[in-house]
Design a protein around this motif. Sequence first.
Motif, PDB file in Angstrom:
ATOM      1  N   ALA A 243      11.377   7.255 -37.614  1.00  0.00           N
ATOM      2  CA  ALA A 243      10.996   7.196 -36.200  1.00  0.00           C
ATOM      3  C   ALA A 243       9.525   6.804 -36.073  1.00  0.00           C
ATOM      4  O   ALA A 243       8.677   7.251 -36.860  1.00  0.00           O
ATOM      5  N   VAL A 244       9.214   5.986 -35.072  1.00  0.00           N
ATOM      6  CA  VAL A 244       7.834   5.541 -34.888  1.00  0.00           C
ATOM      7  C   VAL A 244       6.927   6.685 -34.461  1.00  0.00           C
ATOM      8  O   VAL A 244       5.703   6.586 -34.565  1.00  0.00           O
ATOM      9  N   ASN A 245       7.524   7.776 -33.958  1.00  0.00           N
ATOM     10  CA  ASN A 245       6.756   8.950 -33.532  1.00  0.00           C
ATOM     11  C   ASN A 245       7.228  10.190 -34.277  1.00  0.00           C
ATOM     12  O   ASN A 245       7.357  11.273 -33.694  1.00  0.00           O
TER      13      ASN A 245
ATOM     14  N   VAL B 215       8.298   4.090 -13.236  1.00  0.00           N
ATOM     15  CA  VAL B 215       8.300   4.394 -14.659  1.00  0.00           C
ATOM     16  C   VAL B 215       6.895   4.825 -15.040  1.00  0.00           C
ATOM     17  O   VAL B 215       5.947   4.061 -14.884  1.00  0.00           O
ATOM     18  N   ALA B 216       6.753   6.050 -15.521  1.00  0.00           N
ATOM     19  CA  ALA B 216       5.437   6.544 -15.928  1.00  0.00           C
ATOM     20  C   ALA B 216       5.049   5.936 -17.281  1.00  0.00           C
ATOM     21  O   ALA B 216       5.916   5.468 -18.039  1.00  0.00           O
ATOM     22  N   PRO B 217       3.746   5.918 -17.589  1.00  0.00           N
ATOM     23  CA  PRO B 217       3.328   5.363 -18.887  1.00  0.00           C
ATOM     24  C   PRO B 217       4.014   6.020 -20.080  1.00  0.00           C
ATOM     25  O   PRO B 217       4.268   5.347 -21.084  1.00  0.00           O
ATOM     26  N   ASP B 218       4.314   7.320 -19.987  1.00  0.00           N
ATOM     27  CA  ASP B 218       4.974   7.994 -21.113  1.00  0.00           C
ATOM     28  C   ASP B 218       6.491   7.841 -21.071  1.00  0.00           C
ATOM     29  O   ASP B 218       7.213   8.527 -21.802  1.00  0.00           O
ATOM     30  N   GLU B 219       7.003   6.932 -20.229  1.00  0.00           N
ATOM     31  CA  GLU B 219       8.433   6.639 -20.157  1.00  0.00           C
ATOM     32  C   GLU B 219       8.733   5.198 -20.574  1.00  0.00           C
ATOM     33  O   GLU B 219       9.772   4.643 -20.225  1.00  0.00           O
ATOM     34  N   ILE B 220       7.830   4.604 -21.348  1.00  0.00           N
ATOM     35  CA  ILE B 220       8.014   3.252 -21.865  1.00  0.00           C
ATOM     36  C   ILE B 220       8.245   3.324 -23.366  1.00  0.00           C
ATOM     37  O   ILE B 220       7.485   3.984 -24.087  1.00  0.00           O
ATOM     38  N   VAL B 221       9.318   2.710 -23.828  1.00  0.00           N
ATOM     39  CA  VAL B 221       9.619   2.661 -25.261  1.00  0.00           C
ATOM     40  C   VAL B 221       9.683   1.206 -25.697  1.00  0.00           C
ATOM     41  O   VAL B 221       9.819   0.295 -24.873  1.00  0.00           O
ATOM     42  N   ARG B 222       9.585   0.983 -26.997  1.00  0.00           N
ATOM     43  CA  ARG B 222       9.556  -0.380 -27.533  1.00  0.00           C
ATOM     44  C   ARG B 222      10.919  -0.764 -28.100  1.00  0.00           C
ATOM     45  O   ARG B 222      11.598   0.047 -28.744  1.00  0.00           O
TER      46      ARG B 222
ATOM     47  N   GLU C 157      15.758  26.687 -24.989  1.00  0.00           N
ATOM     48  CA  GLU C 157      16.132  25.904 -26.167  1.00  0.00           C
ATOM     49  C   GLU C 157      15.312  24.616 -26.256  1.00  0.00           C
ATOM     50  O   GLU C 157      14.935  24.015 -25.245  1.00  0.00           O
ATOM     51  N   ARG C 158      15.048  24.195 -27.495  1.00  0.00           N
ATOM     52  CA  ARG C 158      14.449  22.889 -27.796  1.00  0.00           C
ATOM     53  C   ARG C 158      15.449  22.110 -28.632  1.00  0.00           C
ATOM     54  O   ARG C 158      15.940  22.618 -29.647  1.00  0.00           O
ATOM     55  N   VAL C 159      15.737  20.886 -28.208  1.00  0.00           N
ATOM     56  CA  VAL C 159      16.661  20.026 -28.936  1.00  0.00           C
ATOM     57  C   VAL C 159      15.928  18.757 -29.333  1.00  0.00           C
ATOM     58  O   VAL C 159      15.368  18.065 -28.480  1.00  0.00           O
ATOM     59  N   GLN C 160      15.901  18.471 -30.618  1.00  0.00           N
ATOM     60  CA  GLN C 160      15.316  17.218 -31.100  1.00  0.00           C
ATOM     61  C   GLN C 160      16.437  16.242 -31.414  1.00  0.00           C
ATOM     62  O   GLN C 160      17.449  16.588 -32.032  1.00  0.00           O
ATOM     63  N   LEU C 161      16.242  14.992 -30.981  1.00  0.00           N
ATOM     64  CA  LEU C 161      17.244  13.951 -31.197  1.00  0.00           C
ATOM     65  C   LEU C 161      16.565  12.648 -31.584  1.00  0.00           C
ATOM     66  O   LEU C 161      15.402  12.416 -31.257  1.00  0.00           O
ATOM     67  N   LEU C 162      17.325  11.807 -32.277  1.00  0.00           N
ATOM     68  CA  LEU C 162      16.863  10.477 -32.680  1.00  0.00           C
ATOM     69  C   LEU C 162      17.688   9.434 -31.946  1.00  0.00           C
ATOM     70  O   LEU C 162      18.923   9.492 -31.943  1.00  0.00           O
ATOM     71  N   MET C 163      16.995   8.468 -31.325  1.00  0.00           N
ATOM     72  CA  MET C 163      17.683   7.409 -30.577  1.00  0.00           C
ATOM     73  C   MET C 163      17.032   6.073 -30.889  1.00  0.00           C
ATOM     74  O   MET C 163      15.801   5.950 -30.873  1.00  0.00           O
TER      75      MET C 163
END
Length: 546
Positions: free
Chosen positions: A400-402, A430-437, A509-515
Amino acid sequence: MLSRLTRRGLLRLFGAGALAFGSGVLNGCALPTRSSSMPQPQTNPSPAFTPDLDLTIRAVAAEVPILPGTPTRVWTYQAQVNAGDPAAVQPIPDSYLGPIIRVRTGQKVRITFENKLPDPRQDSIIHWHGLHTPPAMDGHPHTVVRPGERYVYEFTVTDRAGTYWFHPHPHGQTAQQVIMGLAGLFVVSDPAEDAIGLPGGEYDLPLVIQDRTFDADNQFVYDSDPMTRLMGFLGERILVNGRPDLTITAATRAYRWRILNGSNSRIYKLAWDSGMPLTVIATDGGLLEHPLTRPFVMLAPGERIELWVDLRDIPRDTTLKLVSQPFSGAEGVGMMGESGNMDHGMGGMHGQMGMMRSGNAPPLGAPLDILQVRVTRQEQETLVLPASLIPIQRHRREAAVNATTPRRIALSLRGMEWQINGKTFVMDEVAPDEIVRLNTLELWEIVNETNPGEMMDPMGMAHPIHIHGGQFQIVQRTVLPELRAGWEEVKDGYVDEGWKDTVLVMPGERVQLLMAFRDYTGMYVYHCHNLEHEDAGMMRNYRIEA
């Protein structure tokens, strides 16, 4: 006393503050408008696109007999095949639910949606839930069409074999349109699935679970008052495939059950009443690598699960019952000084919370009967449950890039308004933290925060989070120690081993996912699939950029 309060009584108790809350929510759900800065709806087919399957789907008013007596007025999807395999559209008998659309991976599909709803205020659009399509084909709320108008979808099915579905997605109106009956299944098949030899034909059963409330004249009741919008609609009766008290007559054979939670907000803890384990073979995005057994399965709104139901050793004239087992911790935890622990007789705080929000409906987490299976026929079965199903290419966290800084998606209640990252939905924002590459893999962390100081649900409530644009893989779950008790009641029913597009996130709860973000640039939404929360603004855009 609190246990005697109805929703209206609660609002009277809270007085002007509650009325201000109600005004804010209802004003926030005004009829959708088309933004001039957004692309306009696609109303004509493209001459350059040659479909393998060409359909027309109309949203129309109808009447369907559901309960004895007066037929129920519904809205339903009606479909016709203009070109291609006539068997691609299969109705669900005696149901208001839309037809099952059956396609194969690689097919080019054109679907013309016609909004024929009788209410001129009911703009609508169809979202293909779980499918990987270009943004213009996904059913974003900005593409709504008014009654009398149409929208043309054209896309190639690139998804794995699996059980997907379609439903309306107009902002502020989705919940009511789904309650009235607009939903259908979209089933994808491919050669890899064919080779496994799973049950087919009459032994491949679609099962859509919903809850509804009826008035004395057998009409649907949907009260979108402030309490319903805050907590979500809960119905008084369980319907499966649009029918109450469903009994399936079965043979001593193996069955494939495709189960969709099509309810607005109700979460189910599915199990056999006999204690027999469930055999899970697929999740939202298709078949697992191997069958799994679970004592029960949690199924939140929008989620799908597929079961291998083997009745070959069940004696004739036996009746089995699928139920939703009791659970607590999904809402009302710590409210007004209570611990949130639910006694299973519904006499505790949890039961009182359900009474406040939905009148006579069973509260969230109450025990429920879903359906019965009556084994009536003796037949020979030769199919065997495969030890292996379909390989899944696993994402790697380190790719993951992050990988060290997950993208945080915080779910919270502020000022009696559910929010994502402190914001609510704005059609073209779209907020700046809602942009993906494009062509990147990202690690997202969904955090169900506590809400100190809030009058309702200060410890949060369960949210099913749906991300448009594709499928993801869940890699980790953790929970706050003070909310672990409720989480322990449901965690053994999670099926995180497969592809997902919707994930249940319990309080604390915290859920981590990869997309992975691939193939298409443009804007999609992510939101809570409690449809009242979605309509009230618990939804945001994200944009994929090259």
